[in-house]
Design a protein around this motif. Structure first.
Motif, PDB file in Angstrom:
ATOM      1  N   PRO A   7       0.815  -1.224   0.000  1.00 45.62           N
ATOM      2  CA  PRO A   7       0.000   0.000   0.000  1.00 45.62           C
ATOM      3  C   PRO A   7       0.849   1.275   0.000  1.00 45.62           C
ATOM      4  O   PRO A   7       0.496   2.263  -0.655  1.00 45.62           O
ATOM      5  N   LEU A   8       1.984   1.234   0.722  1.00 43.63           N
ATOM      6  CA  LEU A   8       2.850   2.403   0.773  1.00 43.63           C
ATOM      7  C   LEU A   8       3.453   2.704  -0.586  1.00 43.63           C
ATOM      8  O   LEU A   8       3.482   3.859  -1.034  1.00 43.63           O
ATOM      9  N   LEU A   9       3.921   1.653  -1.287  1.00 43.34           N
ATOM     10  CA  LEU A   9       4.522   1.852  -2.605  1.00 43.34           C
ATOM     11  C   LEU A   9       3.487   2.334  -3.619  1.00 43.34           C
ATOM     12  O   LEU A   9       3.797   3.156  -4.498  1.00 43.34           O
ATOM     13  N   ILE A  10       2.267   1.819  -3.515  1.00 43.55           N
ATOM     14  CA  ILE A  10       1.203   2.265  -4.421  1.00 43.55           C
ATOM     15  C   ILE A  10       0.929   3.755  -4.217  1.00 43.55           C
ATOM     16  O   ILE A  10       0.816   4.531  -5.180  1.00 43.55           O
ATOM     17  N   ALA A  11       0.827   4.162  -2.953  1.00 44.26           N
ATOM     18  CA  ALA A  11       0.553   5.567  -2.653  1.00 44.26           C
ATOM     19  C   ALA A  11       1.691   6.463  -3.141  1.00 44.26           C
ATOM     20  O   ALA A  11       1.454   7.531  -3.727  1.00 44.26           O
ATOM     21  N   MET A  12       2.948   6.021  -2.922  1.00 43.20           N
ATOM     22  CA  MET A  12       4.096   6.817  -3.374  1.00 43.20           C
ATOM     23  C   MET A  12       4.165   6.878  -4.888  1.00 43.20           C
ATOM     24  O   MET A  12       4.487   7.918  -5.472  1.00 43.20           O
ATOM     25  N   SER A  13       3.847   5.751  -5.555  1.00 39.99           N
ATOM     26  CA  SER A  13       3.869   5.722  -7.010  1.00 39.99           C
ATOM     27  C   SER A  13       2.792   6.642  -7.593  1.00 39.99           C
ATOM     28  O   SER A  13       3.047   7.408  -8.530  1.00 39.99           O
ATOM     29  N   ASP A  14       1.581   6.579  -7.026  1.00 40.31           N
ATOM     30  CA  ASP A  14       0.496   7.447  -7.501  1.00 40.31           C
ATOM     31  C   ASP A  14       0.861   8.921  -7.337  1.00 40.31           C
ATOM     32  O   ASP A  14       0.605   9.748  -8.218  1.00 40.31           O
ATOM     33  N   GLU A  15       1.470   9.246  -6.185  1.00 39.37           N
ATOM     34  CA  GLU A  15       1.870  10.634  -5.948  1.00 39.37           C
ATOM     35  C   GLU A  15       2.906  11.076  -6.970  1.00 39.37           C
ATOM     36  O   GLU A  15       2.828  12.196  -7.516  1.00 39.37           O
ATOM     37  N   ALA A  16       3.880  10.194  -7.253  1.00 40.51           N
ATOM     38  CA  ALA A  16       4.936  10.549  -8.205  1.00 40.51           C
ATOM     39  C   ALA A  16       4.372  10.712  -9.613  1.00 40.51           C
ATOM     40  O   ALA A  16       4.701  11.684 -10.315  1.00 40.51           O
ATOM     41  N   PHE A  17       3.515   9.771 -10.045  1.00 40.29           N
ATOM     42  CA  PHE A  17       2.928   9.858 -11.379  1.00 40.29           C
ATOM     43  C   PHE A  17       2.079  11.129 -11.519  1.00 40.29           C
ATOM     44  O   PHE A  17       2.139  11.824 -12.537  1.00 40.29           O
ATOM     45  N   THR A  18       1.291  11.409 -10.501  1.00 39.06           N
ATOM     46  CA  THR A  18       0.430  12.600 -10.553  1.00 39.06           C
ATOM     47  C   THR A  18       1.256  13.874 -10.637  1.00 39.06           C
ATOM     48  O   THR A  18       0.965  14.778 -11.426  1.00 39.06           O
ATOM     49  N   ALA A  19       2.313  13.954  -9.815  1.00 39.82           N
ATOM     50  CA  ALA A  19       3.153  15.145  -9.806  1.00 39.82           C
ATOM     51  C   ALA A  19       3.873  15.341 -11.132  1.00 39.82           C
ATOM     52  O   ALA A  19       4.107  16.471 -11.563  1.00 39.82           O
ATOM     53  N   LEU A  20       4.201  14.228 -11.796  1.00 42.45           N
ATOM     54  CA  LEU A  20       4.925  14.308 -13.060  1.00 42.45           C
ATOM     55  C   LEU A  20       3.988  14.399 -14.267  1.00 42.45           C
ATOM     56  O   LEU A  20       4.445  14.503 -15.409  1.00 42.45           O
ATOM     57  N   GLY A  21       2.668  14.322 -14.005  1.00 39.42           N
ATOM     58  CA  GLY A  21       1.702  14.403 -15.098  1.00 39.42           C
ATOM     59  C   GLY A  21       1.630  13.151 -15.938  1.00 39.42           C
ATOM     60  O   GLY A  21       1.286  13.205 -17.125  1.00 39.42           O
ATOM     61  N   ILE A  22       1.922  11.982 -15.335  1.00 42.26           N
ATOM     62  CA  ILE A  22       1.900  10.701 -16.047  1.00 42.26           C
ATOM     63  C   ILE A  22       0.621   9.958 -15.664  1.00 42.26           C
ATOM     64  O   ILE A  22       0.304   9.840 -14.476  1.00 42.26           O
ATOM     65  N   PRO A  23      -0.143   9.453 -16.653  1.00 42.98           N
ATOM     66  CA  PRO A  23      -1.360   8.694 -16.327  1.00 42.98           C
ATOM     67  C   PRO A  23      -1.047   7.466 -15.474  1.00 42.98           C
ATOM     68  O   PRO A  23      -0.044   6.781 -15.690  1.00 42.98           O
ATOM     69  N   ILE A  24      -1.889   7.194 -14.495  1.00 45.24           N
ATOM     70  CA  ILE A  24      -1.714   6.036 -13.607  1.00 45.24           C
ATOM     71  C   ILE A  24      -2.319   4.806 -14.267  1.00 45.24           C
ATOM     72  O   ILE A  24      -3.493   4.819 -14.654  1.00 45.24           O
ATOM     73  N   LYS A  25      -1.548   3.753 -14.392  1.00 51.97           N
ATOM     74  CA  LYS A  25      -2.025   2.526 -15.034  1.00 51.97           C
ATOM     75  C   LYS A  25      -2.850   1.700 -14.047  1.00 51.97           C
ATOM     76  O   LYS A  25      -2.590   1.708 -12.842  1.00 51.97           O
ATOM     77  N   PRO A  26      -3.850   0.938 -14.556  1.00 57.87           N
ATOM     78  CA  PRO A  26      -4.597   0.015 -13.688  1.00 57.87           C
ATOM     79  C   PRO A  26      -3.648  -1.028 -13.097  1.00 57.87           C
ATOM     80  O   PRO A  26      -2.690  -1.462 -13.750  1.00 57.87           O
ATOM     81  N   ARG A  27      -3.914  -1.443 -11.881  1.00 58.66           N
ATOM     82  CA  ARG A  27      -3.046  -2.406 -11.194  1.00 58.66           C
ATOM     83  C   ARG A  27      -3.752  -3.739 -11.002  1.00 58.66           C
ATOM     84  O   ARG A  27      -4.947  -3.783 -10.719  1.00 58.66           O
ATOM     85  N   GLY A  28      -2.957  -4.800 -11.115  1.00 57.17           N
ATOM     86  CA  GLY A  28      -3.451  -6.135 -10.826  1.00 57.17           C
ATOM     87  C   GLY A  28      -2.957  -6.601  -9.478  1.00 57.17           C
ATOM     88  O   GLY A  28      -2.554  -5.796  -8.632  1.00 57.17           O
ATOM     89  N   PRO A  29      -2.950  -7.925  -9.240  1.00 60.24           N
ATOM     90  CA  PRO A  29      -2.438  -8.466  -7.978  1.00 60.24           C
ATOM     91  C   PRO A  29      -0.940  -8.274  -7.880  1.00 60.24           C
ATOM     92  O   PRO A  29      -0.278  -7.981  -8.880  1.00 60.24           O
ATOM     93  N   PRO A  30      -0.348  -8.434  -6.685  1.00 58.24           N
ATOM     94  CA  PRO A  30       1.098  -8.254  -6.529  1.00 58.24           C
ATOM     95  C   PRO A  30       1.874  -9.201  -7.419  1.00 58.24           C
ATOM     96  O   PRO A  30       1.480 -10.353  -7.621  1.00 58.24           O
ATOM     97  N   SER A  31       2.985  -8.714  -7.981  1.00 57.82           N
ATOM     98  CA  SER A  31       3.856  -9.561  -8.792  1.00 57.82           C
ATOM     99  C   SER A  31       4.656 -10.491  -7.889  1.00 57.82           C
ATOM    100  O   SER A  31       4.741 -10.304  -6.684  1.00 57.82           O
ATOM    101  N   SER A  32       5.231 -11.523  -8.512  1.00 62.42           N
ATOM    102  CA  SER A  32       6.032 -12.476  -7.732  1.00 62.42           C
ATOM    103  C   SER A  32       7.216 -11.790  -7.095  1.00 62.42           C
ATOM    104  O   SER A  32       7.634 -12.123  -5.989  1.00 62.42           O
ATOM    105  N   ALA A  33       7.791 -10.786  -7.781  1.00 64.02           N
ATOM    106  CA  ALA A  33       8.947 -10.064  -7.220  1.00 64.02           C
ATOM    107  C   ALA A  33       8.548  -9.292  -5.989  1.00 64.02           C
ATOM    108  O   ALA A  33       9.279  -9.241  -5.002  1.00 64.02           O
ATOM    109  N   GLU A  34       7.358  -8.634  -6.031  1.00 63.35           N
ATOM    110  CA  GLU A  34       6.899  -7.884  -4.879  1.00 63.35           C
ATOM    111  C   GLU A  34       6.620  -8.804  -3.704  1.00 63.35           C
ATOM    112  O   GLU A  34       6.952  -8.513  -2.568  1.00 63.35           O
ATOM    113  N   SER A  35       5.971  -9.952  -4.005  1.00 63.83           N
ATOM    114  CA  SER A  35       5.668 -10.893  -2.931  1.00 63.83           C
ATOM    115  C   SER A  35       6.926 -11.408  -2.288  1.00 63.83           C
ATOM    116  O   SER A  35       7.018 -11.568  -1.074  1.00 63.83           O
ATOM    117  N   HIS A  36       7.947 -11.680  -3.114  1.00 60.79           N
ATOM    118  CA  HIS A  36       9.223 -12.155  -2.578  1.00 60.79           C
ATOM    119  C   HIS A  36       9.866 -11.104  -1.701  1.00 60.79           C
ATOM    120  O   HIS A  36      10.367 -11.385  -0.621  1.00 60.79           O
TER     121      HIS A  36
END
Length: 229
Positions: A65-94
């Motif tokens: 949740p923290l990384l999602i919030a930080m990513s959304d903030e960064a994308f918004t500040a940079l004017g980049i559209p936020i992509k839809p998200r799926g379930p956590p990737s295997s790398a994130e889970s690891h």
């Protein structure tokens, strides 16, 4: 994380570290305070960046949740559209399964920077052959390699007797064992938490003693994340 979220990595360092010309950002490690990246700019310049979390992470389930919030903030500040998200990737889970707050998770790239050899390989092999020959002499075995027999003869000339050589052999091994323990303390001080890295330093220091301590102490300290200047 580098393959699945390369765009987020670049957004992190552009927004939070103000590296506006970042072209790529490779995740290297993280701990309770933030994430570390190797950054390449559009001009080819290499930099290191530490992206701090808004607050320290104390549990693994806080990370996504923290990384999602930080990513959304960064994308918004940079004017980049936020992509839809799926379930956590295997790398994130690891990454999340390695308890944050109990030390940083180290990538293979970072671990490779925590290894240095006490001597060039030919010298290492020669020393090992010599040590094995001295062991043979101290235990009343003939030299296993003919070219090393002068080492055995020199040992007997110096130590005068089989018993003196045997005592010296055990004292030397005891000292090397203590130095190997010392190497583990240095690894902890430097933040080297990878078991293979620590095993490497224990074995090398047990074999070569203080000759291994010097290269270990010269390696950079990774116990505290390096912040972007």
């Amino acid at each position: 994380m580098n393959e699945d979220h390369s765009d987020s990595n670049v957004a992190y360092v552009r927004h939070y570290n103000k590296i506006d010309d970042a072209k790529t950002a490779t995740f290297t490690s993280l701990d309770a305070t933030g994430m570390n990246f190797d950054v390449t700019t559009t001009s080819g310049e290499k930099k290191q960046a530490h992206v701090p979390f808004k607050e320290p992470v104390t549990a693994a389930d806080q990370l996504r949740p923290l990384l999602i919030a930080m990513s959304d903030e960064a994308f918004t500040a940079l004017g980049i559209p936020i992509k839809p998200r799926g379930p956590p990737s295997s790398a994130e889970s690891h990454g999340s399964s390695h308890g944050h707050g109990h030390g940083s998770h180290q990538s293979p790239k970072q671990s490779s920077k925590q290894i240095a050899f006490a001597a060039p390989l030919p010298v290492v092999l020669l020393i090992l052959f010599g040590m094995f020959n001295l062991w043979s002499a101290s235990h009343q075995h003939d030299a296993p390699v003919a070219i090393l027999r002068p080492i055995r003869d020199l040992a007997f000339l110096i130590f005068k007797s089989q018993s003196n050589l045997l005592i010296t052999w055990y004292i030397a091994n005891s000292l090397h064992f203590l130095e190997a323990i010392w190497s583990q303390m240095i690894c902890l001080q430097k933040g080297f938490t990878s078991p293979p890295v620590r095993l490497f330093w224990f074995i090398q220091t047990f074999l070569f003693g203080y000759a291994s301590i010097g290269p270990l102490r010269s390696l950079p300290d990774t116990s505290s994340p390096k912040k972007h200047q």
